[in-house]
Design a protein around this motif. Structure first.
Motif, short mmCIF file in Angstrom:
data_model
loop_
_atom_site.label_atom_id
_atom_site.label_comp_id
_atom_site.label_asym_id
_atom_site.label_seq_id
_atom_site.Cartn_x
_atom_site.Cartn_y
_atom_site.Cartn_z
N THR A 47 -1.67 -4.69 25.73
CA THR A 47 -0.38 -5.51 25.11
C THR A 47 -0.10 -6.45 26.19
OG1 THR A 47 0.01 -4.12 23.35
CG2 THR A 47 1.40 -5.59 23.72
N ASP A 48 0.36 -5.74 27.37
CA ASP A 48 1.01 -6.28 28.49
C ASP A 48 -0.08 -7.51 29.00
OD1 ASP A 48 3.39 -4.94 28.76
OD2 ASP A 48 2.23 -3.42 29.96
N LEU A 49 -1.38 -7.31 28.96
CA LEU A 49 -2.51 -8.33 29.16
C LEU A 49 -2.48 -9.35 28.66
CD1 LEU A 49 -4.30 -7.93 31.78
CD2 LEU A 49 -6.19 -6.85 30.15
N LEU A 50 -2.40 -8.96 26.97
CA LEU A 50 -2.44 -10.34 26.16
C LEU A 50 -1.24 -11.04 26.24
CD1 LEU A 50 -3.94 -8.19 23.32
CD2 LEU A 50 -5.09 -9.87 24.13
N LEU A 51 -0.04 -10.45 26.59
CA LEU A 51 1.13 -11.31 26.66
C LEU A 51 1.14 -12.02 27.76
CD1 LEU A 51 3.83 -8.57 25.59
CD2 LEU A 51 3.48 -10.81 24.58
N GLU A 52 0.67 -11.44 28.92
CA GLU A 52 0.49 -12.23 30.19
C GLU A 52 -0.31 -13.31 30.11
OE1 GLU A 52 -0.49 -9.43 33.33
OE2 GLU A 52 -1.09 -10.94 34.77
N ALA A 53 -1.50 -13.08 29.13
CA ALA A 53 -2.44 -14.22 29.12
C ALA A 53 -1.66 -15.54 28.51
CB ALA A 53 -3.69 -13.74 28.32
N GLY A 54 -0.78 -15.18 27.57
CA GLY A 54 -0.29 -16.22 26.80
C GLY A 54 0.70 -17.10 27.94
N GLN A 55 1.25 -16.24 28.69
CA GLN A 55 2.22 -16.81 29.87
C GLN A 55 1.38 -17.42 30.85
OE1 GLN A 55 5.71 -16.97 29.66
NE2 GLN A 55 5.45 -15.90 27.85
N ALA A 56 0.53 -16.86 31.06
CA ALA A 56 -0.71 -17.40 32.08
C ALA A 56 -1.11 -19.03 31.51
CB ALA A 56 -1.80 -16.87 32.36
N ALA A 57 -1.39 -18.96 30.26
CA ALA A 57 -1.78 -20.10 29.64
C ALA A 57 -0.63 -21.46 29.72
CB ALA A 57 -2.19 -19.83 28.12
N LEU A 58 0.34 -20.90 29.35
CA LEU A 58 1.70 -21.88 29.46
C LEU A 58 1.75 -22.38 30.91
CD1 LEU A 58 4.97 -20.50 27.91
CD2 LEU A 58 3.61 -22.56 27.37
N ARG A 59 1.37 -21.71 32.01
CA ARG A 59 1.43 -22.19 33.22
C ARG A 59 0.19 -22.95 33.78
NH1 ARG A 59 2.49 -16.72 34.38
NH2 ARG A 59 0.68 -16.51 35.46
N ARG A 60 -0.66 -23.00 32.75
CA ARG A 60 -2.12 -23.52 32.76
C ARG A 60 -2.78 -22.73 33.91
NH1 ARG A 60 1.01 -28.36 31.31
NH2 ARG A 60 0.11 -28.85 29.31
N ASP A 61 -2.69 -21.45 34.19
CA ASP A 61 -3.33 -20.73 35.13
C ASP A 61 -4.37 -20.32 34.40
OD1 ASP A 61 -4.23 -18.76 36.74
OD2 ASP A 61 -2.21 -17.88 37.05
N ARG A 62 -5.47 -21.14 34.46
CA ARG A 62 -6.79 -20.77 33.52
C ARG A 62 -7.51 -19.48 34.20
NH1 ARG A 62 -5.84 -26.42 32.15
NH2 ARG A 62 -6.15 -26.54 30.12
N THR A 108 -5.73 -19.45 24.07
CA THR A 108 -4.92 -19.63 25.58
C THR A 108 -5.35 -21.23 26.14
OG1 THR A 108 -6.81 -18.75 26.46
CG2 THR A 108 -5.00 -17.29 26.40
N GLU A 109 -6.40 -21.64 25.56
CA GLU A 109 -6.86 -23.11 25.93
C GLU A 109 -5.67 -23.85 25.37
OE1 GLU A 109 -8.45 -24.07 28.28
OE2 GLU A 109 -8.13 -26.09 27.68
N SER A 110 -5.60 -23.64 23.80
CA SER A 110 -4.91 -24.57 23.07
C SER A 110 -3.37 -24.58 23.61
CB SER A 110 -4.52 -24.23 21.52
OG SER A 110 -5.89 -23.76 21.20
N ILE A 111 -2.85 -23.30 23.82
CA ILE A 111 -1.56 -23.18 24.69
C ILE A 111 -1.38 -23.83 25.94
CG2 ILE A 111 0.07 -21.39 25.63
CD1 ILE A 111 -1.15 -19.35 23.57
N ALA A 112 -2.20 -23.74 26.46
CA ALA A 112 -2.48 -24.72 28.05
C ALA A 112 -2.52 -26.20 27.73
CB ALA A 112 -3.62 -24.36 28.75
N VAL A 113 -3.05 -26.76 26.57
CA VAL A 113 -3.16 -28.08 26.37
C VAL A 113 -1.83 -28.44 25.73
CG1 VAL A 113 -4.26 -29.79 24.74
CG2 VAL A 113 -5.59 -28.04 26.09
N LEU A 114 -1.45 -27.66 24.90
CA LEU A 114 0.04 -28.08 24.38
C LEU A 114 1.21 -27.79 24.93
CD1 LEU A 114 -0.69 -26.69 20.73
CD2 LEU A 114 -0.92 -29.08 21.29
#
Ligand code: ASP
Ligand code: MG
Length: 598
Positions: A47-62, A108-114
């Motif tokens: 769960t931590d990993l998935l939440l972190e993936a969301g945050q990383a996507a926001l930072r565009r840390d692909r 995560t790609e859509s999160i990064a784009v948007l």
């Protein structure tokens, strides 16, 4: 034999954290099946990993997103490789994992784009942790011969929005469970459901908050009218204190729902604070057990727990808190100060834990997490700007490095002197008390102390209340003693009375589950394999006292008839390991039956 009331098991993140852990979990399930529904958490860390993936996507840390996706994929594939031998089943599961990870990557790609992560997207992102484990768990169960079936939580756990937060609609959950789970259990299947996730008001997938799988399991238990809920974790149960601070801490054998709720709220961190809510009015007992220690009986949490000899049962501490205070003589007798302060804090997004105001009203203080202190002070300063200018309020202050210690126990209510003992013990340890609060429920006294004093205060309180002497719940597995009482005359009745009186003690202290499964007299034999309730035994005793027999029959049975009856009926009982107590004056029954039995 069909079990009318199922059990619900829930396995936490560590208890499903790798293939070995899942094997252990499956062994628990296999011993209980059929008649069991299983709720699982995500593997620990997922769960931590998935939440972190969301945050990383926001930072565009692909790169980080990729890394998270790869880890999610490999950890689940490893489970399949170890637990699922059949190629068809393994392929099917691997396809599910691949699809889930593909979806994760595209999200995560859509999160990064948007550049936007909505709560809805976040829920959809984390939901896969529990779903993947449940899917794998169900198939791994089938692999070892358990007839298991996956049921998605969105089919059962229905939520609605109440006062801004999501809350299960228990009535709807019950209806949904009747439709989608009960028939499967009736067909002797083991149902496996992902925890943590639920169906939102608009039908989309939502989550019940961090650690919410406990809550899911409790909702399911209630919806099924379960006879018990067991949470399998990596700890032995709820403890008298955190063993990291108090080495003498012990597992608490039994707790009242309300004590457990207090402990969960005050960060004992073993139990989701809402877990007890769906269970209380249905009186479903809750067990917290260590999945990895079969012999550890754990903690039993129920509504029938009496205060007993420990008025205080547990201590908990919340660290890294700050004490905010508003001081000034201009507050005395002015209505609305507290109201405005809380409004300002809640509008700024702070949730307040302890509150205390002296009756002189010249100061009011409350506790928030230390990390929120500066922000909270700024919110209060803004709200009381006019008063500060007029010097009606002199100071708005935050004292950091504070720990809250909660002293919890049902027996505090009605036992006088607990507050005095608590404070003297703390004083004797040389610890200064910063603030105090006691709820009117009298279940809890909360004391704020300096962070650096917290351990000393805990140690002092633990020994003051002799908590190292709390005895564990004895392990009763495989230790049933089933009694058959032959004859219910004066001696028989006295024995029945003693059995009833001793049952709790035997169970608690010696781990023996003593029950009377049959009583016989010359009119026949009454049998209940689950053990007669005290009320039933009392009814029989009353009948006999009044001169009647167990059954209304014209003439008493002959010894031979009774023997035949016993042989035919008693031997039909499953797992009957008889303890025969012959209380008749007729020697022959006991002897004859014993002979046949051995
Ligand atoms: N997986 C979720 C969490 O880590 C829910 C749970 O484990 O209870 O918070
Ligand atoms: Mg968890």
């Amino acid at each position: 034999m069909k079990q009318s009331r199922p059990e619900v098991f829930k396995f936490g993140g560590v208890a499903v954290g790798n293939a070995d852990a899942i094997r252990v979990a499956l062994a628990h399930v296999s011993r209980a099946a059929p008649g069991v529904a299983v709720v699982v958490s995500a593997m620990n860390g997922i769960t931590d990993l998935l939440l972190e993936a969301g945050q990383a996507a926001l930072r565009r840390d692909r790169a980080r997103c990729d890394d998270a996706a790869a880890q999610v994929e490999s950890r689940h594939r490893e489970l399949v490789a170890e637990l699922v031998a059949s190629p068809d089943r393994a392929n099917a599961l691997n396809a599910v994992i691949t699809e889930s990870v593909r979806e994760l990557r595209s999200m995560t790609e859509s999160i990064a784009v948007l550049g936007e992560l909505t709560p809805r997207a976040q829920d959809a992102l984390v939901a896969r942790g529990e779903r993947l484990v449940a899917a794998i768990f169900a198939i791994a169960a089938i692999e070892i011969g358990i007839d298991a079936v996956y049921v998605d939580a969105t089919e059962v756990i229905q939520t609605e929005r109440r006062l801004g937060t999501l809350w299960p609609n228990l009535l709807k959950c019950e209806r949904a469970a009747k439709k989608s789970v009960v028939p499967l259990l009736a067909a002797r299947q083991v149902v496996v459901m992902p925890g943590f996730i639920a169906s939102g008001p608009d039908g989309s997938v939502v989550t019940l908050g961090r650690g919410g799988s406990d809550f899911s399991a409790a909702i399911l238990a209630r919806s099924l009218g379960a006879r018990a809920l067991t949470l399998f974790k990596e700890v032995d149960g709820l403890m008298t204190a955190d063993p990291k601070s108090v080495p003498a801490a012990r597992v608490i054998a039994d707790l009242h729902y309300r004590e457990a709720a207090e402990l969960a709220y005050y960060g004992a961190n073993v139990l989701h604070p809402r877990t007890m809510i769906p269970l209380v009015d249905r009186r479903i007992p809750l067990y917290v057990r260590n999945s990895f220690r079969e012999t550890s009986p754990g903690t039993r949490i129920a509504g029938d727990v009496k205060p007993g000899s420990y008025p205080v049962k547990a201590l908990t501490a919340i660290h890294r808190q700050a004490l905010l205070s508003i001081e000034g003589n201009g507050m005395i007798g002015v209505p609305g100060v507290a109201g405005r302060a809380f409004t300002a804090l809640s509008q700024a997004g702070h949730s307040v834990s302890m509150i205390s105001q002296a009756s002189s009203e010249s100061s009011i203080c409350f506790v928030v997490p230390e990390s929120e202190a500066d922000h909270a002070v700024a919110a209060l300063e803004a709200a009381f700007e006019p008063e500060r200018k007029l010097h009606l309020i002199d100071r708005i202050d935050a004292e950091k490095h504070v720990a809250l210690i909660a002293v919890v126990g049902l027996g505090m209510r009605g036992t006088s002197g607990i507050a005095a003992r608590t404070f003297s013990a703390i004083a004797a340890a040389g610890v200064n008390i910063v603030a105090i609060a006691q709820g009117s429920s009298e279940l809890n006294i909360t004391i704020a102390v300096a962070e650096s004093d917290a351990t000393r205060a805990l140690l002092a309180l633990h020994s003051e209340y002799q908590l190292h002497k709390i005895r564990p719940l004895a392990d009763t597995t495989g230790r049933e003693a089933k009694l058959t009482l032959l004859g219910l005359g004066q001696i028989g009745r006295e024995l029945a009375r003693q059995v009833i009186a001793q049952q709790p003690h035997l169970r608690r202290d010696l781990g023996i589950d003593l029950k009377v499964v049959a009583v016989a007299d010359r009119s026949g034999i009454r049998i209940d394999d689950k053990g007669f309730t005290p009320a039933a035994l009392q009814r029989f005793a009353k009948r006999k006292e009044s001169g009647a027999r167990l059954f209304e029959r014209g003439s008493p049975l002959t010894l031979r008839e009774l023997e035949t009856m016993m042989r035919d009926e008693l031997w039909m009982l499953p797992s009957y390991r008889p303890v025969l107590v012959d209380l008749t004056s007729e020697e022959k029954i006991g002897r004859a039956s014993c002979r046949e039995r051995v």
